[in-house]
Design a protein around this motif. Structure first.
Motif, mmCIF file in Angstrom:
data_model
loop_
_atom_site.group_PDB
_atom_site.id
_atom_site.type_symbol
_atom_site.label_atom_id
_atom_site.label_comp_id
_atom_site.label_asym_id
_atom_site.label_seq_id
_atom_site.Cartn_x
_atom_site.Cartn_y
_atom_site.Cartn_z
ATOM 1 N N VAL A 2 40.887 7.142 29.671
ATOM 2 C CA VAL A 2 40.826 5.741 29.264
ATOM 3 C C VAL A 2 40.523 5.674 27.756
ATOM 4 O O VAL A 2 41.365 5.305 26.968
ATOM 5 C CB VAL A 2 39.788 4.925 30.061
ATOM 6 C CG1 VAL A 2 39.828 3.460 29.625
ATOM 7 C CG2 VAL A 2 40.067 5.016 31.559
ATOM 8 N N PHE A 37 47.691 -6.148 26.691
ATOM 9 C CA PHE A 37 47.755 -5.706 28.078
ATOM 10 C C PHE A 37 48.169 -4.245 28.240
ATOM 11 O O PHE A 37 48.364 -3.772 29.341
ATOM 12 C CB PHE A 37 48.699 -6.615 28.869
ATOM 13 C CG PHE A 37 48.228 -8.041 28.891
ATOM 14 C CD1 PHE A 37 47.084 -8.374 29.604
ATOM 15 C CD2 PHE A 37 48.882 -9.030 28.177
ATOM 16 C CE1 PHE A 37 46.610 -9.675 29.617
ATOM 17 C CE2 PHE A 37 48.414 -10.340 28.186
ATOM 18 C CZ PHE A 37 47.276 -10.662 28.905
ATOM 19 N N GLY A 38 48.326 -3.542 27.127
ATOM 20 C CA GLY A 38 48.800 -2.168 27.193
ATOM 21 C C GLY A 38 47.777 -1.202 27.756
ATOM 22 O O GLY A 38 46.585 -1.491 27.803
ATOM 23 N N GLU A 39 48.288 -0.045 28.184
ATOM 24 C CA GLU A 39 47.418 1.016 28.674
ATOM 25 C C GLU A 39 47.259 2.042 27.558
ATOM 26 O O GLU A 39 48.143 2.205 26.719
ATOM 27 C CB GLU A 39 48.065 1.673 29.904
ATOM 28 C CG GLU A 39 47.192 2.723 30.553
ATOM 29 C CD GLU A 39 47.702 3.194 31.925
ATOM 30 O OE1 GLU A 39 46.927 3.795 32.655
ATOM 31 O OE2 GLU A 39 48.879 2.956 32.232
ATOM 32 N N ARG A 40 46.118 2.733 27.562
ATOM 33 C CA ARG A 40 45.888 3.788 26.573
ATOM 34 C C ARG A 40 46.312 5.101 27.212
ATOM 35 O O ARG A 40 45.768 5.472 28.234
ATOM 36 C CB ARG A 40 44.408 3.840 26.212
ATOM 37 C CG ARG A 40 43.870 2.542 25.599
ATOM 38 C CD ARG A 40 42.359 2.523 25.633
ATOM 39 N NE ARG A 40 41.776 3.585 24.827
ATOM 40 C CZ ARG A 40 41.434 3.439 23.550
ATOM 41 N NH1 ARG A 40 41.586 2.290 22.944
ATOM 42 N NH2 ARG A 40 40.908 4.450 22.888
ATOM 43 N N MET A 98 40.355 -3.525 29.030
ATOM 44 C CA MET A 98 41.757 -3.316 29.367
ATOM 45 C C MET A 98 42.301 -4.443 30.250
ATOM 46 O O MET A 98 43.411 -4.376 30.732
ATOM 47 C CB MET A 98 41.949 -1.946 30.039
ATOM 48 C CG MET A 98 41.386 -0.751 29.262
ATOM 49 S SD MET A 98 41.799 -0.702 27.510
ATOM 50 C CE MET A 98 43.562 -0.419 27.574
ATOM 51 N N ALA A 128 48.135 -6.730 33.014
ATOM 52 C CA ALA A 128 47.575 -5.525 32.399
ATOM 53 C C ALA A 128 48.213 -4.267 32.973
ATOM 54 O O ALA A 128 48.452 -4.169 34.174
ATOM 55 C CB ALA A 128 46.075 -5.486 32.596
ATOM 56 N N ALA A 129 48.486 -3.297 32.077
ATOM 57 C CA ALA A 129 49.099 -2.045 32.526
ATOM 58 C C ALA A 129 48.057 -1.066 33.065
ATOM 59 O O ALA A 129 48.393 -0.157 33.811
ATOM 60 C CB ALA A 129 49.854 -1.409 31.368
ATOM 61 N N THR A 130 46.800 -1.237 32.670
ATOM 62 C CA THR A 130 45.760 -0.301 33.108
ATOM 63 C C THR A 130 45.374 -0.608 34.553
ATOM 64 O O THR A 130 44.948 -1.721 34.845
ATOM 65 C CB THR A 130 44.529 -0.426 32.201
ATOM 66 O OG1 THR A 130 44.959 -0.244 30.850
ATOM 67 C CG2 THR A 130 43.467 0.602 32.545
ATOM 68 N N THR A 159 54.140 3.022 30.419
ATOM 69 C CA THR A 159 53.887 3.133 28.985
ATOM 70 C C THR A 159 54.859 4.095 28.305
ATOM 71 O O THR A 159 55.387 3.795 27.230
ATOM 72 C CB THR A 159 52.435 3.567 28.746
ATOM 73 O OG1 THR A 159 51.602 2.688 29.486
ATOM 74 C CG2 THR A 159 52.063 3.502 27.291
ATOM 75 N N GLN A 183 48.580 3.289 22.367
ATOM 76 C CA GLN A 183 48.638 2.042 23.136
ATOM 77 C C GLN A 183 49.700 1.161 22.493
ATOM 78 O O GLN A 183 49.700 0.951 21.282
ATOM 79 C CB GLN A 183 47.272 1.348 23.123
ATOM 80 C CG GLN A 183 47.235 0.132 24.030
ATOM 81 C CD GLN A 183 45.894 -0.588 23.976
ATOM 82 O OE1 GLN A 183 44.908 -0.048 23.476
ATOM 83 N NE2 GLN A 183 45.865 -1.814 24.474
#
Ligand SMILES: Cc1cc2nc3c(=O)[nH]c(=O)nc-3n(C[C@H](O)[C@H](O)[C@H](O)COP(=O)(O)OP(=O)(O)OC[C@H]3O[C@@H](n4cnc5c(N)ncnc54)[C@H](O)[C@@H]3O)c2cc1C
Ligand SMILES: Cc1cc2nc3c(=O)[nH]c(=O)nc-3n(C[C@H](O)[C@H](O)[C@H](O)COP(=O)(O)OP(=O)(O)OC[C@H]3O[C@@H](n4cnc5c(N)ncnc54)[C@H](O)[C@@H]3O)c2cc1C
Ligand code: SF4
Ligand code: SF4
Ligand code: FES
Lengths: 282, 493
Positions: free
Chosen positions: A217, A42-45, B297, B304-306, A70, A37
């Motif tokens: 996730v 605000f990042g995505e995993r 998230m 948010a990227a999610t 990402t 991440q």
């Protein structure tokens, strides 16, 4: 923590990075992955396979293709930068033993996760055949590394710009049909490729392992977002996998599930690119 | 029904408080109107993530506190899993001495701002309350939880939270796995004795379900962050992105890393599914996944990227807090209609009464005595609807609840594009699978003795990993018990 020690572009949009992560480096086994991440808020995993590890340096190697938000942001990072979060090693390691004749099939970026498995299979005393495929010559990665460990190496490109013209399933079929029959196949690549590899080996009853790249996730078995149907059962790719018996996986369902967020992600990605262009223009 | 604003309720309370004539006789106390919790207007709050319940004013708190009869037998205390001196702290509120009130609560509870908000008070401390009994409704019991929240918020908002005193270093090391309420409690209690404490959390932010599960509109994340800050201020080391069983094995912490004791508080994070046809279609989510995307998230924020699944008509399966949270999140994330489907009746719903009421006010549509038999797909393999079966209540089962039985031939279809499964959680098997010799029950929970010790020496456990999916206050209570045993063990050796 998680400092980028080395970065290299391997092919169009494909990057290799060595990241400092000593504990993960010492614990990881072939077939495992990490969750990365970039932004804490605000990042995505996203899951990425551990392509290699150096316990002395305390680093892991990731090889990834910039396909969305990402992975693009990761590609923009330079040596000396840090990656905010790296969690792992996750997933069940590949079952390695001396099977005899093992055939490894890698497609596109799938060659990256295949490499540590091929390495371990070789080290366990297997005879190793490697088939690598890419759309064209420029997209081919890790040829050197694979050539070093393979007893036999076949390269295919869709457009015939290098090696054999055609799909990886063609040489795979040839190997299955000729004696001695492979004892095990390992296929990693785009889901469609894995599906057809499994279909190719099925009539020959060659056991075929595939490594699934579902959406994830948490990566620890908590959310169930990565679930797939294997045989009659629902499995969680992040803990039960990522490797499964390709003859039992419901690929059609998996491919459909990968599309779940596609409209949103493509829009995001497009927005990202527009912003990039806007930033570059005066 | 018009919704009273906070200002209206606050003004009313001022007047009611001014009108009280002392000394108050029990009859007078019973006549004081139960104070309503001011809340955001339902039509507005379904569009935002901010906290729904706004909290009592000082006048409301004092007035509500005056309703307490100070019963000599203190029945309410027996209803609180951690035995807070309830009449004691309420008495201090009537005196306007909020500092002493919160001091009394803190003797037994570490997370009053959290518990005041999320405890199922109607089945715990407020259930045996004499006032509620006399007025023949648990809704009319003294609002113990709301009073607890009031003084906890008063303390925090006035910057009065004091970092607990930590004894001199003992040289002993304790590792804690997970960072939910059970772990937070152990960390604080063990650190106080002067032992060094390290918390390992798999996620990138500590807090457990308080963070990734319970939504912002019910428990502001700033409150949870504040608790973690407090641990850090005490000298507790919190390491995120570290999954025990994978990054490091549990037993390696003892054998290789020199920890003198361990606490496992890994929660009940393994989502249950219904095992019906169509459950792996695109558009079916576990509540864990849906809530994690939304909360941890930050799916509600367009930075948010999610991604969040774009839903129009959502069905949530279940009747607990998790189901209510998922349903109310879906509404806030833009769904036009949210339907809650539950196999029994409202009386059997395990969710907090307040959450059920809030969900209804916000327009969640309840479908009781119904259960899906399969999920239907469109030609692309995406959810297009659900087949439901009607139920009726039959004979009571082992738990004493009347068992729902299907009505033959009552199938009907409901058109939805998203299904969120919120029928509970089992325990995550990771620690169990990677720790030989760790005894578990047939449900996968860890087996512990009366001190919280597992089958492995120096390894303790508590919270949902021991109880199965339970509550915050029970997790905290278990943490207290294990911390005590750990401190005793370390004092001996
Ligand atoms: C166990 C595992 C190991 C993986 N190892 C690698 C690796 O070593 N190298 C590598 O390049 N990639 C790997 N992947 C895939 C990688 O996780 C995705 O490419 C990444 O999540 C995309 O994120 P993004 O934000 O850049 O793109 P997004 O904007 O999220 O998506 C871009 C496009 O990719 C699709 N996509 C999203 N998530 C995934 C996914 N998990 N798998 C496949 N497609 C996806 C989307 O539908 C969309 O079309 C692995 C996946 C798994 C599950
Ligand atoms: C949506 C939802 C709503 C709820 N509402 C209420 C409510 O209103 N009132 C109430 O009282 N209760 C409620 N609960 C229940 C309550 O939240 C739980 O009972 C409580 O949080 C359990 O605490 P715990 O400390 O045992 O674990 P958790 O809070 O579950 O925390 C466990 C932590 O351990 C981490 N972890 C797991 N495995 C590992 C590992 N191997 N290594 C490192 N870290 C690991 C997890 O990531 C997690 O952060 C709700 C639960 C949910 C899901
Ligand atoms: S901790 Fe929970 S049960 Fe105990 S008094 Fe407070 S609200 Fe009631
Ligand atoms: S039972 Fe109710 S009235 Fe009696 S002391 Fe407790 S809170 Fe007060
Ligand atoms: S990614 Fe959440 S369970 Fe696998």
């Amino acid at each position: 923590m998680n400092k980028i020690l080395h970065k290299k572009r391997l092919a169009t949009d494909v990057y290799q990075m060595r990241i400092a992560a000593p504990l993960i480096a010492s614990e990881r086994k072939a077939g495992q992955f990490v969750i990365v991440q970039i932004d804490s808020h605000f990042g995505e995993r996203i899951p990425l396979t551990i392509a290699d590890a150096d316990t002395k340096e305390g680093s892991i190697t990731l090889i990834f293709q910039a396909v969305g938000r990402t992975t693009h942001l990761l590609a923009e990072k330079s040596v000396g930068d840090t990656v905010a979060h790296v969690l792992g090693p996750l997933g069940t390691p590949t079952h390695i033993e001396k099977f005899g004749r093992v055939i490894c099939v890698g497609g596109g970026i799938g060659v990256a996760p295949l490499h540590p498995i091929a390495q371990a299979m070789k080290a366990a005393g297997n005879e190793l055949i490697i088939i690598m495929g890419a759309r064209s010559k420029e997209l081919l990665i890790l040829e050197e590394e694979m050539r070093k460990i393979a007893d036999e190496l076949v390269i295919c490109t869709d457009d015939g710009s290098y090696g054999r013209k055609g799909l990886v399933t063609e040489p795979l079929k040839d190997f299955c049909a000729s004696a001695p029959k492979p004892d095990l196949a390992v296929a990693i690549g785009p889901p469609v490729m894995m599906k057809f590899c499994a279909e190719t080996t099925r009539p020959f009853a060659v056991k075929t392992m595939v490594s699934l790249n579902t959406i994830m996730v948490d990566g620890t078995g908590m959310c169930g977002g990565c679930r797939v149907t294997v045989g009659e059962e629902t499995k969680f790719v992040c803990v039960d996998g990522p490797e499964f018996d390709g003859h039992l996986v419901d690929f059609d369902n998996m491919i459909t599930r990968l599309q779940a967020f596609k409209p949103k992600e493509d829009a995001e990605h497009h927005r990202c690119h527009l912003e990039e262009i806007a930033e570059k223009s005066p | 029904m018009s919704h009273p604003t906070a200002e209206q309720l606050y003004t009313l309370a001022e007047q009611q408080l001014a009108a009280l004539t002392t000394p108050l006789k029990p009859k007078d106390r019973m006549a004081i109107p139960a104070q309503e919790m001011p809340a955001q207007d339902p039509t507005l709050r379904r569009e935002n993530m901010q906290e729904v319940a706004l909290g009592y004013s000082e006048a409301q708190a004092k007035l509500e506190a005056e309703r307490c009869l100070q019963c000599p037998t203190k029945p309410c205390i027996k209803g609180c899993p951690v035995g807070i001196d309830i009449p004691g702290f309420i008495q201090k509120i009537t005196e306007g001495n909020f500092a002493d009130a919160i001091g009394i609560i803190r003797e037994n509870s570490l997370l009053p701002a959290v518990c005041g908000r999320v405890c199922p008070q109607e089945t715990q401390c407020q259930a045996p309350c004499t006032v509620g009994k006399a007025l023949k409704s648990v809704d009319k019991a003294v609002a113990i939880g709301r009073l607890e929240r009031f003084v906890a918020d008063w303390e925090r908002e006035n910057g009065l939270i004091k970092t607990p005193h930590v004894k001199p270093d003992t040289g002993k090391k304790v590792a804690i796995v997970g960072s939910g309420p059970a772990s937070i409690t152990v960390a604080a209690d063990v650190r106080r004795e002067g032992h060094s404490v390290t918390v390992f959390e798999a996620f990138h932010r500590p807090g457990g379900v308080l963070l990734y599960g319970i939504p912002e509109f019910r428990l502001p994340k700033a409150i949870v962050d504040r608790e973690i800050e407090e641990l850090r201020a005490m000298g507790v080391e919190v390491i995120t992105d570290f999954v025990i069983g994978r990054t490091r094995r549990l037993t390696d912490l003892l054998k290789k890393d020199g920890y003198d004791a361990l606490f496992v508080g890994t929660g009940a994070g393994l989502p249950k599914f219904m095992n019906i046809e169509g459950e792996n279609l695109v558009g079916v989510f576990s509540a864990n996944e849906y809530l994690t995307r939304a909360n941890l998230m930050k799916g509600y924020d367009n930075r948010a990227a999610t991604p969040i699944f774009p839903s129009r008509k959502v069905a949530v399966l279940g009747g607990g807090n998790v189901a209510m949270d998922a349903a109310r999140c879906a509404l806030r994330l833009g769904a036009e209609e949210v339907h809650l489907i539950y196999r029994r009746t409202e009386a059997e719903m395990p969710a907090r009464v307040e959450e059920i009421a809030h969900a209804k006010e916000e327009g969640i549509q309840f479908h009781l005595l119904q259960n899906p038999t399969r999920i239907l797909a469109d030609e692309r393999g995406w959810v297009s609807g659900m087949e439901l079966l009607q139920y009726e209540l039959g004979e009571p089962d082992d738990s004493g609840r009347r068992r729902p039985v299907p009505v033959k031939g009552s199938e009907c279809e409901m058109d939805v594009d998203t299904v969120i499964v919120a029928i509970g959680n089992d325990s995550n098997p990771l620690i169990r699978q990677t720790t030989p010799g760790l005894e578990t029950s047939k449900w996968g929970t860890l087996v512990v003795d009366e001190t919280g010790k597992t089958s492995i020496d120096r390894v303790f456990a508590g919270g949902d990993i021991v109880l199965g999916a339970a509550t915050v206050i029970l997790a905290m209570g278990e943490g207290r018990r294990a911390a005590k045993a750990i401190n005793e063990l370390l004092a001996r050796s």
